[in-house]
Design a protein around this motif. Structure first.
Motif, PDB file in Angstrom:
ATOM      1  N   ASN A 261     -23.955   3.757  44.774  1.00 27.61           N
ATOM      2  CA  ASN A 261     -24.750   2.546  44.553  1.00 27.61           C
ATOM      3  C   ASN A 261     -24.756   2.152  43.089  1.00 27.61           C
ATOM      4  OD1 ASN A 261     -25.446   2.208  47.241  1.00 27.61           O
ATOM      5  ND2 ASN A 261     -27.278   3.476  47.052  1.00 27.61           N
ATOM      6  N   LEU A 262     -24.450   3.104  42.209  1.00 29.46           N
ATOM      7  CA  LEU A 262     -24.429   2.820  40.775  1.00 29.46           C
ATOM      8  C   LEU A 262     -23.286   1.891  40.376  1.00 29.46           C
ATOM      9  CD1 LEU A 262     -25.285   6.363  39.394  1.00 29.46           C
ATOM     10  CD2 LEU A 262     -26.759   4.358  39.395  1.00 29.46           C
ATOM     11  N   TYR A 263     -22.245   1.806  41.193  1.00 33.81           N
ATOM     12  CA  TYR A 263     -21.106   0.951  40.880  1.00 33.81           C
ATOM     13  C   TYR A 263     -21.518  -0.510  40.705  1.00 33.81           C
ATOM     14  CZ  TYR A 263     -17.859   4.739  42.085  1.00 33.81           C
ATOM     15  OH  TYR A 263     -17.164   5.908  42.130  1.00 33.81           O
ATOM     16  N   LYS A 264     -22.561  -0.920  41.403  1.00 38.35           N
ATOM     17  CA  LYS A 264     -22.984  -2.322  41.327  1.00 38.35           C
ATOM     18  C   LYS A 264     -23.509  -2.701  39.947  1.00 38.35           C
ATOM     19  CE  LYS A 264     -27.583  -1.422  43.198  1.00 38.35           C
ATOM     20  NZ  LYS A 264     -28.437  -1.543  44.349  1.00 38.35           N
ATOM     21  N   PHE A 265     -23.829  -1.715  39.115  1.00 35.00           N
ATOM     22  CA  PHE A 265     -24.338  -1.995  37.770  1.00 35.00           C
ATOM     23  C   PHE A 265     -23.225  -2.187  36.747  1.00 35.00           C
ATOM     24  CE2 PHE A 265     -27.904   0.376  39.722  1.00 35.00           C
ATOM     25  CZ  PHE A 265     -28.820  -0.658  39.711  1.00 35.00           C
ATOM     26  N   GLY A 266     -21.984  -2.093  37.172  1.00 31.49           N
ATOM     27  CA  GLY A 266     -20.858  -2.328  36.279  1.00 31.49           C
ATOM     28  C   GLY A 266     -20.333  -1.039  35.675  1.00 31.49           C
ATOM     29  N   PRO A 267     -19.205  -1.148  34.966  1.00 36.80           N
ATOM     30  CA  PRO A 267     -18.520   0.049  34.491  1.00 36.80           C
ATOM     31  C   PRO A 267     -19.299   0.875  33.468  1.00 36.80           C
ATOM     32  CG  PRO A 267     -17.426  -1.927  33.683  1.00 36.80           C
ATOM     33  CD  PRO A 267     -18.463  -2.366  34.661  1.00 36.80           C
ATOM     34  N   PHE A 268     -19.996   0.224  32.528  1.00 37.59           N
ATOM     35  CA  PHE A 268     -20.703   0.992  31.504  1.00 37.59           C
ATOM     36  C   PHE A 268     -21.864   1.780  32.099  1.00 37.59           C
ATOM     37  CE2 PHE A 268     -24.225   1.515  28.565  1.00 37.59           C
ATOM     38  CZ  PHE A 268     -23.629   2.327  27.620  1.00 37.59           C
ATOM     39  N   LEU A 269     -22.785   1.103  32.777  1.00 41.38           N
ATOM     40  CA  LEU A 269     -23.967   1.786  33.319  1.00 41.38           C
ATOM     41  C   LEU A 269     -23.592   2.777  34.409  1.00 41.38           C
ATOM     42  CD1 LEU A 269     -26.801  -0.901  33.410  1.00 41.38           C
ATOM     43  CD2 LEU A 269     -26.661   1.166  32.032  1.00 41.38           C
ATOM     44  N   ALA A 270     -22.640   2.427  35.251  1.00 37.99           N
ATOM     45  CA  ALA A 270     -22.202   3.360  36.299  1.00 37.99           C
ATOM     46  C   ALA A 270     -21.629   4.623  35.663  1.00 37.99           C
ATOM     47  CB  ALA A 270     -21.173   2.693  37.206  1.00 37.99           C
ATOM     48  N   THR A 271     -20.765   4.447  34.665  1.00 32.72           N
ATOM     49  CA  THR A 271     -20.157   5.593  33.988  1.00 32.72           C
ATOM     50  C   THR A 271     -21.215   6.412  33.282  1.00 32.72           C
ATOM     51  OG1 THR A 271     -18.085   4.380  33.684  1.00 32.72           O
ATOM     52  CG2 THR A 271     -18.427   6.322  32.298  1.00 32.72           C
ATOM     53  N   PHE A 272     -22.090   5.752  32.535  1.00 31.83           N
ATOM     54  CA  PHE A 272     -23.146   6.470  31.808  1.00 31.83           C
ATOM     55  C   PHE A 272     -23.981   7.319  32.766  1.00 31.83           C
ATOM     56  CE2 PHE A 272     -27.598   6.745  30.571  1.00 31.83           C
ATOM     57  CZ  PHE A 272     -27.474   7.433  29.371  1.00 31.83           C
TER      58      PHE A 272
END
Length: 185
Positions: free
Chosen positions: A95-106
């Motif tokens: 579900n974190l993927y929806k926040f985009g690459p930076f936030l998902a990766t972090f």
């Protein structure tokens, strides 16, 4: 300087085949913004390793130097065994993927590093060297050395690397560090 070099080398080697390295491959395949992925990895690793190094220094400030020596050596021997167990990462969509690459990766990197070999190794190195800054810089640099290439080489599979040999060599390096810890004051 020894703390920086040892931390960089130890963490870079320990990270090969680790779940966060596999996570870097998955994120790079999922997102095209490589800069955001790398920045997310960097900040998550810095925060995670600052906490680990601080904990290592803090815990060891309450224990005698002789006890620290044996605890660090024992922990290094334990890491040598732990590194022989290959990591796997869950490839289900997050579900974190929806926040985009930076936030998902972090978020994913920070969580994946909790209790991971490299976090434990950072804590041990901080306890051994009692130099938070150099250990954190070295461990973070080691993580980036191992993970950034994965972002750019996402199309290649880690199955092409001799993982068993790499893990055995890494385990041997931790054993040698443990022996060195016991032999030198």
């Amino acid at each position: 300087m020894e703390a920086l070099i040892t931390s960089t080398f130890s963490i870079a080697i320990a990270e090969i085949g680790d779940k966060t390295q596999l996570l870097a491959l998955i994120l790079a395949a999922r997102f095209h913004n490589k800069t955001a992925i790398i920045l997310g990895m960097l900040i998550a690793t810095l925060l995670n390793h600052v906490l680990a190094a601080w904990l290592g220094e803090w815990l060891m400030s309450y224990i005698s130097p002789t006890t620290v020596k044996y605890l660090v050596a024992g922990a290094l021997f334990s890491l040598a065994l732990w590194i022989l167990i290959p990591d796997k990462v869950d490839t289900k969509d997050s579900n974190l993927y929806k926040f985009g690459p930076f936030l998902a990766t972090f978020c994913l990197f920070f969580l994946a590093e909790m209790g991971d070999k490299t976090q434990v190794a950072t804590m041990i190195l901080a306890a051994k060297y009692q130099n938070l800054t150099l250990v954190v810089v070295g461990s973070t640099l080691g993580m980036m050395i191992a993970n950034v290439p994965m972002v750019f080489l996402a199309r290649f599979s880690s199955e092409k690397l001799p993982m068993l040999l790499i893990h055995r060599l890494c385990a041997m390096l931790f054993v040698l560090q443990g022996i060195a810890t016991l032999l030198w004051p």
